[in-house]
Design a protein around this motif. Structure first.
Motif, short mmCIF file in Angstrom:
data_model
loop_
_atom_site.label_atom_id
_atom_site.label_comp_id
_atom_site.label_asym_id
_atom_site.label_seq_id
_atom_site.Cartn_x
_atom_site.Cartn_y
_atom_site.Cartn_z
N ASN A 98 -11.75 20.05 -5.02
CA ASN A 98 -11.45 20.85 -3.84
C ASN A 98 -11.82 20.07 -2.59
OD1 ASN A 98 -14.29 21.04 -3.63
ND2 ASN A 98 -14.32 22.93 -4.82
N LYS A 99 -11.80 20.76 -1.46
CA LYS A 99 -12.03 20.08 -0.19
C LYS A 99 -13.41 19.45 -0.13
CE LYS A 99 -11.72 20.89 4.80
NZ LYS A 99 -11.44 21.90 5.84
N GLN A 100 -14.40 20.10 -0.76
CA GLN A 100 -15.77 19.60 -0.69
C GLN A 100 -16.02 18.47 -1.68
OE1 GLN A 100 -15.03 22.95 -0.70
NE2 GLN A 100 -15.35 23.06 1.53
N THR A 101 -15.35 18.47 -2.81
CA THR A 101 -15.65 17.50 -3.87
C THR A 101 -14.62 16.38 -3.97
OG1 THR A 101 -14.46 18.86 -5.51
CG2 THR A 101 -16.82 19.26 -5.22
N TYR A 102 -13.60 16.39 -3.10
CA TYR A 102 -12.51 15.40 -3.21
C TYR A 102 -13.03 13.98 -3.04
CZ TYR A 102 -8.33 12.74 -1.91
OH TYR A 102 -7.34 11.81 -1.83
N ARG A 103 -13.82 13.74 -1.99
CA ARG A 103 -14.30 12.38 -1.73
C ARG A 103 -15.15 11.86 -2.90
NH1 ARG A 103 -14.32 10.64 3.79
NH2 ARG A 103 -13.51 12.20 5.22
N GLN A 104 -16.01 12.72 -3.43
CA GLN A 104 -16.85 12.29 -4.55
C GLN A 104 -15.99 11.98 -5.77
OE1 GLN A 104 -20.06 11.54 -4.51
NE2 GLN A 104 -19.78 10.83 -6.62
N GLY A 105 -14.91 12.75 -5.96
CA GLY A 105 -14.01 12.45 -7.06
C GLY A 105 -13.35 11.10 -6.91
N ILE A 106 -12.98 10.74 -5.69
CA ILE A 106 -12.38 9.42 -5.44
C ILE A 106 -13.39 8.32 -5.73
CG2 ILE A 106 -11.48 7.89 -3.64
CD1 ILE A 106 -9.44 9.91 -4.53
N VAL A 107 -14.63 8.52 -5.26
CA VAL A 107 -15.67 7.51 -5.49
C VAL A 107 -15.91 7.31 -6.98
CG1 VAL A 107 -18.11 6.98 -5.15
CG2 VAL A 107 -16.76 7.90 -3.26
N SER A 108 -15.98 8.41 -7.72
CA SER A 108 -16.19 8.31 -9.17
C SER A 108 -15.04 7.58 -9.85
CB SER A 108 -16.36 9.71 -9.76
OG SER A 108 -17.46 10.39 -9.19
N VAL B 68 0.86 -1.18 0.00
CA VAL B 68 0.00 0.00 0.00
C VAL B 68 0.89 1.23 0.00
CG1 VAL B 68 -1.73 1.30 1.29
CG2 VAL B 68 -1.83 -1.19 1.23
N PRO B 69 0.74 2.13 -0.96
CA PRO B 69 1.64 3.28 -1.01
C PRO B 69 1.35 4.27 0.11
CG PRO B 69 -0.08 3.48 -2.66
CD PRO B 69 -0.25 2.13 -2.03
N THR B 70 2.36 5.04 0.46
CA THR B 70 2.23 6.08 1.47
C THR B 70 2.26 7.44 0.79
OG1 THR B 70 3.33 4.70 3.13
CG2 THR B 70 3.23 7.07 3.56
N LEU B 71 1.26 8.25 1.10
CA LEU B 71 1.17 9.57 0.50
C LEU B 71 2.20 10.49 1.14
CD1 LEU B 71 -0.56 11.28 -1.47
CD2 LEU B 71 -1.88 12.01 0.52
N ILE B 72 2.99 11.14 0.32
CA ILE B 72 4.01 12.06 0.80
C ILE B 72 3.60 13.46 0.38
CG2 ILE B 72 6.44 12.71 0.69
CD1 ILE B 72 7.10 9.83 0.03
N ALA B 73 3.16 14.25 1.36
CA ALA B 73 2.73 15.62 1.10
C ALA B 73 2.85 16.41 2.39
CB ALA B 73 1.29 15.65 0.59
N HIS B 74 3.01 17.71 2.27
CA HIS B 74 3.14 18.57 3.45
C HIS B 74 1.75 18.94 3.94
CE1 HIS B 74 4.43 21.74 6.15
NE2 HIS B 74 5.68 21.33 5.96
N PRO B 75 1.45 18.74 5.23
CA PRO B 75 0.11 19.04 5.73
C PRO B 75 -0.30 20.49 5.51
CG PRO B 75 1.37 17.77 7.34
CD PRO B 75 2.31 18.17 6.27
N ALA B 76 0.66 21.42 5.58
CA ALA B 76 0.32 22.83 5.46
C ALA B 76 -0.11 23.22 4.06
CB ALA B 76 1.52 23.69 5.90
N THR B 77 0.33 22.47 3.07
CA THR B 77 0.00 22.82 1.67
C THR B 77 -1.13 21.99 1.10
OG1 THR B 77 1.67 21.26 0.86
CG2 THR B 77 2.39 23.54 1.25
N SER B 78 -1.63 21.02 1.86
CA SER B 78 -2.70 20.16 1.37
C SER B 78 -4.05 20.73 1.80
CB SER B 78 -2.54 18.74 1.92
OG SER B 78 -3.58 17.90 1.48
N THR B 79 -4.95 20.94 0.84
CA THR B 79 -6.28 21.47 1.15
C THR B 79 -7.20 20.41 1.74
OG1 THR B 79 -6.99 21.03 -1.12
CG2 THR B 79 -6.10 23.22 -0.64
N VAL B 80 -6.82 19.14 1.58
CA VAL B 80 -7.57 18.02 2.16
C VAL B 80 -6.70 17.36 3.21
CG1 VAL B 80 -8.79 15.86 1.68
CG2 VAL B 80 -8.76 17.68 -0.04
N ALA B 81 -7.29 17.03 4.34
CA ALA B 81 -6.52 16.42 5.43
C ALA B 81 -5.79 15.17 4.93
CB ALA B 81 -7.45 16.05 6.59
N LEU B 82 -4.54 15.03 5.36
CA LEU B 82 -3.71 13.93 4.85
C LEU B 82 -4.25 12.57 5.25
CD1 LEU B 82 -0.03 15.20 5.21
CD2 LEU B 82 -1.55 15.29 3.24
#
Length: 550
Positions: A197-207, A138-152
């Motif tokens: 964006n933050k509101q549509t991210y989950r729906q994008g993953i589901v799609s 399972v890959p690990t997401l590498i991103a900075h929390p301060a720059t991510s608009t969606v919680a890591l």
């Protein structure tokens, strides 16, 4: 104040100083015949060596498995224990130990007043056993929390869901190639994140997961349905272009100045040509180790005279310092060679190549051949070997605009020219294959006239090398080295396998340096890259494109 003597509290205890006692009155008894006992007889029915069940594990006291109590008098049915104060249970425990149960050994933990009975610290959870999916990568997401608009943590959870979907899609080859699911999941998550964006991210993953589940399952990593949804759709667009036509490529044909810059031979060199096809016995400079040597064919005792690296070095940055490392052995450049073989030489100057075999222009087909057979677009690739006449073509493959192989022949060496190195690691040429060749270079060129004419657009990767080894001068060319340039610019070139992996998500030249390349596979790959470029990057207005890297 009360009188202990009057009460008779110690009447049953003999005075320890009975012979010299001067106390008057003495608290103890001075009666003769009293026996002092240092132990108290206690009826013992069951000797329990463990704490009762209602006592928590924190307060249990470890005791030996064997009892150390022995009765004072062997014939008595009552046993005695030393007059030692028994260990009492903590007052925080409501229930008392059952009757007859005693603890005979010293506790192995601190006294109760030092124990934290009702700690307010949070319990440390036990490490969870890894799931099957985590074991498989399972890959690990590498991103900075301060720059991510969606919680890591949300992105990581969605990434795992994508990974599970790709594992199911790639079930036919996931065990052998587990990294494909991780790579596709990371690419898909990055694509969804960039478009939502933050509101549509989950729906994008589901799609995305729904689309992945609807996709046909690939059987091998080379299938078109491998990759993220965007990569898959780009491949579908490529598939819509069933045939690459000349009208698609007119705006990216190399100009004369561009061909000269990238090493193409645009004019026939002066001189008769073909006057020195062989250099056996001459002194040359080794292409691998730069030493001077006498040219000798394979099998004359000098097959391991050269120490070299069979792969080129690549540059990495460590602590701000650029380091070149060889891909073949991971040794830092420069360093001693990791392989041994014969000395070889490679000529680049058009005049030198012309002396080995004369250059000729691509021409119309022979009178007995039809003009209709000449292709408007053709992809070509050659395999070469080292000989006593320099680099010599050993196999030629041509595919048409539909990707169908129309010509694939091995090439017999010119008269008097002998093999120095078959380069099987790269060319796939073996002595048996070369011995099966029927046509020499002159016959090959004559046969190519049936497919390639002056107006044919030739597609290739590093096409200048193929045309040089064929001794062909042709001006209508498209080179994938220039369509997909190296980030360092000219004269650097990207490897064909890297571009195909990036744009088409396919694996070519996957022999690992053991089985060699296939010129048919490489020719089809270059055509597919051009088809991908037409579907995804081709500008629709003529004259807009300036060829990258020029």
């Amino acid at each position: 104040m009360f009188s202990a003597r009057r009460i008779g509290l110690f009447d049953s205890i003999p005075c320890p100083d009975i012979s010299t006692c001067s106390r008057n009155p003495c608290l103890f008894s001075h009666k003769r015949g009293l026996v002092h006992s240092s132990s108290i007889a206690v009826p013992v029915s069951v000797i329990s060596t463990k704490a009762p069940d209602h006592v928590s594990s924190v307060h249990r006291v470890a005791t030996p498995t064997k009892s150390i109590l022995k009765p004072t008098v062997a014939s008595s049915s009552k046993a005695s224990i030393p007059t030692k104060r028994p260990i009492t249970y903590s007052s925080s425990i409501k229930a008392d130990p059952p009757a007859g149960s005693i603890i005979t050994s010293r506790p192995s933990e601190p006294p109760s007043k030092f124990q934290r009975l009702n700690t307010s610290q949070r319990a440390v959870p036990a490490l969870a056993q890894p799931s099957s999916s985590s074991i498989s990568g399972v890959p690990t997401l590498i991103a900075h929390p301060a720059t991510s608009t969606v919680a890591l943590n949300i992105r990581q959870t969605c990434l795992k869901s994508l990974f599970d979907a790709f594992v199911h899609l790639y079930s036919s080859f996931h065990a052998e190639h587990p990294h494909f699911a991780s790579k596709s999941a990371l690419a898909q998550e990055a694509d969804v994140y960039s478009k939502t964006n933050k509101q549509t991210y989950r729906q994008g993953i589901v799609s995305a997961i729904v689309a992945i589940k609807k996709r046909p399952a690939p059987l091998t990593p080379k299938d078109d349905t491998v990759g993220s949804e965007a990569e898959y759709q780009a491949r579908l667009n490529v598939r819509k272009i069933t045939r690459v036509e000349a009208r698609h490529l007119e705006q990216v044909l190399l100009t004369r100045s561009q061909m000269i810059e990238w090493g193409f031979v645009v004019d026939i060199p002066t001189g008769p040509g073909g006057d020195k096809p062989n250099s056996e016995g001459d002194e040359e400079v080794c292409e691998r180790c730069t030493q001077r040597f006498i040219v000798t064919p394979l099998g004359l005792g000098k097959d391991e005279a050269c120490s070299f690296h069979w792969a080129r070095p690549f540059t990495t940055t460590s602590n701000g310092e650029k380091i070149k490392t060889y891909k073949c052995c991971a040794m830092v450049h420069p360093g001693p060679g990791c392989a041994r073989g014969p000395h070889v030489f490679y000529e680049k100057a058009p005049e030198d190549l012309h002396r080995r075999h004369p250059f000729t222009r691509s021409s119309h087909p022979a009178p007995n051949l039809s003009e209709d057979a000449v292709l408007d677009v053709a992809a070509i690739d050659c395999e070469m070997i080292y000989t006593t006449g320099g680099m010599h073509v050993a196999r030629v493959s041509v595919v048409d605009g539909d990707g169908k192989a129309v010509f694939d022949e091995f090439v017999r060496l010119s008269e008097g020219v002998k093999v120095i190195d078959y380069l099987t690691r790269y060319s796939g040429i073996t002595p048996e294959l070369l011995e099966s060749a029927v046509l020499d270079l002159n016959a090959i060129r004559q046969a190519l006239r049936a497919f390639i004419g002056p107006k044919t657009i030739l597609i290739g990767h590093a096409l200048d090398n193929d045309l040089k080894t064929l001794r062909m001068v042709h001006h209508r060319v498209v080179d994938t080295c220039i369509l997909f340039p190296h980030r360092g610019g000219a004269p650097f070139r990207r490897a064909l396998r890297d571009i195909v992996s990036e744009k088409l998500q396919k694996m070519i030249q996957s022999g690992g340096g053991k089985t060699g390349h296939s010129s048919v596979e490489d020719a089809i790959a270059t055509l597919d890259l051009v088809r991908w470029w037409i579907a995804n990057e081709r500008p629709w207005k003529p004259g807009v494109l300036a060829v990258k890297g020029s």
